[in-house]
Design a protein around this motif. Sequence first.
Motif, mmCIF file in Angstrom:
data_model
loop_
_atom_site.group_PDB
_atom_site.id
_atom_site.type_symbol
_atom_site.label_atom_id
_atom_site.label_comp_id
_atom_site.label_asym_id
_atom_site.label_seq_id
_atom_site.Cartn_x
_atom_site.Cartn_y
_atom_site.Cartn_z
ATOM 1 N N THR A 114 -3.624 141.491 117.570
ATOM 2 C CA THR A 114 -3.659 140.787 116.284
ATOM 3 C C THR A 114 -4.960 140.012 116.106
ATOM 4 O O THR A 114 -5.283 139.598 114.988
ATOM 5 N N VAL A 188 3.840 140.845 114.172
ATOM 6 C CA VAL A 188 2.703 141.215 114.997
ATOM 7 C C VAL A 188 2.221 142.625 114.658
ATOM 8 O O VAL A 188 1.016 142.872 114.511
ATOM 9 N N GLU A 191 0.529 142.655 111.241
ATOM 10 C CA GLU A 191 -0.821 142.090 111.314
ATOM 11 C C GLU A 191 -1.795 143.049 111.973
ATOM 12 O O GLU A 191 -2.946 143.198 111.534
ATOM 13 N N GLY A 192 -1.355 143.726 113.019
ATOM 14 C CA GLY A 192 -2.229 144.680 113.703
ATOM 15 C C GLY A 192 -2.602 145.843 112.816
ATOM 16 O O GLY A 192 -3.767 146.274 112.791
#
Length: 317
Positions: A114, A188, A191-192
């Motif tokens: 992230t 997560v 976001e990645g």
Amino acid sequence: MTRFDQTAADAAAARQAQLTKPPGSLGRLEDLAVFMAGWQGTERPRLDRAQALVFAGNHGVTAQGITPFPPAVTAGMVANFDAGGAAINQLCRVAGADLGVVALDLDRPTADFTQGPAMTMAEVADAMARGADAVDPQAQVLLLGEMGIGNSTVSAALAAACFGGRAEDWVGPGTGAHGDMLAAKVRVVTEGLARHAVTGTRDTLAAFGGREQAAICGAILRARELRIPVILDGFICTAAAGVLTRDDPDALAHCLIGHESAEPGHRRLIAALGMPPVLSLDMRLGEGSGAAVALLVLRAALECHNGMATFAEAGLV
């Protein structure tokens, strides 16, 4: 790239048609025998030497509170594998596979994806090379598995990056994430995916990790060079393997998916790859455990293929 030997496969299929049974009555066992014949290049494939490899890695993304277990558990489980105390040890023993465990820099986790790329391209290349080097050239089948706290989150990110969909489509409980922790996994991965624009195998692995996923990719490519059929384990192993299709849609032609994991994203991944699993037993352990159970089925397929009499041999024609 090494290709399937259609002549050997056709000969195996012809033998199946002559065996003392109604045509097609052994179902998937017949298909497995023909699959093995094509990759071994012989009408009567054998399984005298089976190798199982478990790759282990640690992940910086665990700092995001995505797993109920600390990264130290990865090293603890590697020690358990080495001591013979894990499920995969028992399953390899009964299935007749030689188990190798490759710990990949457990004291040096990948970076939090992230915040930036999980690995450099050099780290990806190193992990892939270590996976390739672990393959026994004399093996007649290769089983692949993994261990790594946090790697179900990494796998969800890899699957979404390669096959599309939202984080929610791929994220599951893994080792026991529920409620707020499961929501953290979704956040997560979301976001990645927003941070990393990737197109190929190596840049996808670099973006999300991990070392064990890259090693699995390296082992699969090496097995293809050696004409060794591969049995993949569950969601995490299959997600890693799926990254190879970014560069070559045919990259997994020599692979079987050993079982359909109970991890929710695995069924979606199986559909995306168009590769029906050998088994569905509600397993979700990892370690290569489902692949080892599938090896037992593969052995059954070849025992029937090679050992049964034909109608002529049995005097029934």
